[in-house]
Design a protein around this motif. Structure first.
Motif, PDB file in Angstrom:
ATOM      1  N   GLY A 197      12.686  10.692 -18.149  1.00  0.00           N
ATOM      2  CA  GLY A 197      13.838   9.911 -18.572  1.00  0.00           C
ATOM      3  C   GLY A 197      15.170  10.479 -18.119  1.00  0.00           C
ATOM      4  N   ASP A 198      15.201  11.771 -17.765  1.00  0.00           N
ATOM      5  CA  ASP A 198      16.448  12.375 -17.301  1.00  0.00           C
ATOM      6  C   ASP A 198      16.933  11.748 -15.997  1.00  0.00           C
ATOM      7  N   LEU A 199      16.010  11.130 -15.251  1.00  0.00           N
ATOM      8  CA  LEU A 199      16.406  10.492 -13.991  1.00  0.00           C
ATOM      9  C   LEU A 199      17.268   9.252 -14.235  1.00  0.00           C
ATOM     10  N   CYS A 200      17.222   8.717 -15.457  1.00  0.00           N
ATOM     11  CA  CYS A 200      18.032   7.540 -15.778  1.00  0.00           C
ATOM     12  C   CYS A 200      19.506   7.892 -15.913  1.00  0.00           C
ATOM     13  N   THR A 201      19.796   9.144 -16.276  1.00  0.00           N
ATOM     14  CA  THR A 201      21.179   9.544 -16.518  1.00  0.00           C
ATOM     15  C   THR A 201      21.722  10.483 -15.446  1.00  0.00           C
ATOM     16  N   ALA A 202      20.861  11.071 -14.632  1.00  0.00           N
ATOM     17  CA  ALA A 202      21.315  11.985 -13.585  1.00  0.00           C
ATOM     18  C   ALA A 202      22.017  11.199 -12.467  1.00  0.00           C
ATOM     19  N   PRO A 203      22.993  11.825 -11.786  1.00  0.00           N
ATOM     20  CA  PRO A 203      23.599  11.184 -10.608  1.00  0.00           C
ATOM     21  C   PRO A 203      22.568  11.172  -9.471  1.00  0.00           C
ATOM     22  N   LEU A 204      21.949  10.031  -9.269  1.00  0.00           N
ATOM     23  CA  LEU A 204      20.755   9.934  -8.423  1.00  0.00           C
ATOM     24  C   LEU A 204      21.112   9.543  -6.995  1.00  0.00           C
ATOM     25  N   ILE A 205      20.464  10.209  -6.036  1.00  0.00           N
ATOM     26  CA  ILE A 205      20.634   9.949  -4.606  1.00  0.00           C
ATOM     27  C   ILE A 205      19.290   9.449  -4.070  1.00  0.00           C
ATOM     28  N   THR A 206      19.259   8.221  -3.551  1.00  0.00           N
ATOM     29  CA  THR A 206      17.984   7.698  -3.063  1.00  0.00           C
ATOM     30  C   THR A 206      18.226   6.488  -2.162  1.00  0.00           C
ATOM     31  N   SER A 207      17.161   5.951  -1.611  1.00  0.00           N
ATOM     32  CA  SER A 207      17.256   4.714  -0.835  1.00  0.00           C
ATOM     33  C   SER A 207      17.009   3.539  -1.769  1.00  0.00           C
ATOM     34  N   ALA A 208      17.456   2.356  -1.361  1.00  0.00           N
ATOM     35  CA  ALA A 208      17.316   1.189  -2.232  1.00  0.00           C
ATOM     36  C   ALA A 208      17.218  -0.073  -1.385  1.00  0.00           C
ATOM     37  N   VAL A 209      16.794  -1.151  -2.007  1.00  0.00           N
ATOM     38  CA  VAL A 209      16.743  -2.459  -1.366  1.00  0.00           C
ATOM     39  C   VAL A 209      17.849  -3.312  -1.958  1.00  0.00           C
TER      40      VAL A 209
END
Length: 300
Positions: A185-197
């Motif tokens: 669940g921490d990934l919901c609030t962390a400043p996330l860097i990823t690819s997206a559509v």
């Protein structure tokens, strides 16, 4: 007695249906739309059957047209393979391979393979597109596509190139300043860097002890350019959620740390898959390329 089948007209029918419209077929064949339409009409008149339903934008085969298309495609591909065999006897391998690969995997993993293949087979023309969108192999005139997915489409030949493993990771400086995600669940609030559509809600599939969990994600930085994502992770902008091949060397050197290592993480799919059309006799160039890439993928 029935009239003999016109092979030129039959292959024209295949070209028209592959192109999806008379105008596109004319462009590919470097002729006029009127010329394509005339020869198609002559073929239909000689057979006494309508083969194609025409509309202002698209065309579609009739039942008879579809049956002839299937036969015609096999004949055309067999003839192409025969010409390929004759032309390459006693010569270096020649031909063209049109390839579509994911931007990150293509640049970071496949690029050295493609260069090695080109050096070994200088007579083969490689036409490589780096893109992440779903490709219609027939419409886009692509011989081979490489994509991340979990369930390959039934209508295509799918060759497995191995698992795709996502990692949650961050630079050592970020980890020391902000800590690493300890729970999913921490990934919901962390400043996330990823690819997206674009236009699609990004969701993470996570597996632990055989159980599947799904987490909605709201990244702070997204891009299809994995070199850029890697730079952002190195710079400590946030927590990266990327395939392991993007940052593996940084992890090995201890410059980037990982979290949630017990979880199997996936966004777009769990396998890297090579796709190509069925019932198509591959040219020697394409068959050689497929074998080469699969061998390299198994070595990673």
């Amino acid at each position: 007695m029935s009239a003999p089948m016109d092979l030129h007209a039959l292959t024209l029918l295949v070209d028209i249906l592959d192109a999806g419209s008379l105008s596109e077929a004319a462009r590919r064949l470097k002729t006029s739309r009127a010329n394509v339409s005339y020869h198609l009409s002559q073929f239909e008149r000689n057979l006494g059957q309508q083969l194609v339903r025409r509309s202002t934008r698209r065309i579609a085969p009739t039942e008879v047209g579809l049956q002839l298309y299937e036969h015609g495609r096999k004949i055309r591909d067999e003839l192409a393979a025969a010409r390929d065999t004759v032309s390459t006897l006693g010569q270096t391998l020649q031909g063209r391979v049109r390839l579509s690969v994911p931007s990150g995997y293509g640049q970071l993993v496949m690029a050295p393979w493609l260069i090695e293949f080109k050096r070994s087979h200088p007579g083969i023309v490689l036409d490589v597109a780096f893109e992440n969108r779903v490709v219609d192999l027939m419409r886009d005139e692509v011989d081979i596509a490489v994509r991340v997915m979990s369930e390959p489409p039934d209508q295509l030949v799918a060759r497995d190139m191995g698992p795709v493993r996502y990692v949650a990771c961050a630079s050592r400086a970020y980890a020391e300043a902000h800590g690493m995600p300890a729970q999913l669940g921490d990934l919901c609030t962390a400043p996330l860097i990823t690819s997206a559509v674009v236009g699609r809600q990004l969701r993470l599939a996570a597996y632990l002890h055989g159980e599947r969990h799904e987490v909605p994600l709201s990244p702070t930085l997204t891009s299809e350019n994995f070199h850029f994502l890697r730079q952002a992770i190195e710079a400590g902008v946030g927590v990266g959620l990327v395939p392991d091949y993007v940052v593996q060397d940084l992890i090995d050197r201890g410059e980037v740390l990982t979290a949630l290592d017990d979880w199997k993480l996936s966004i777009f799919g769990t396998r890297m898959v090579m796709l190509y059309m069925p019932n198509r006799h591959p040219t020697r160039a394409a068959a050689t390329f497929v074998d080469f890439v699969l061998a390299r993928a198994r070595q990673t």
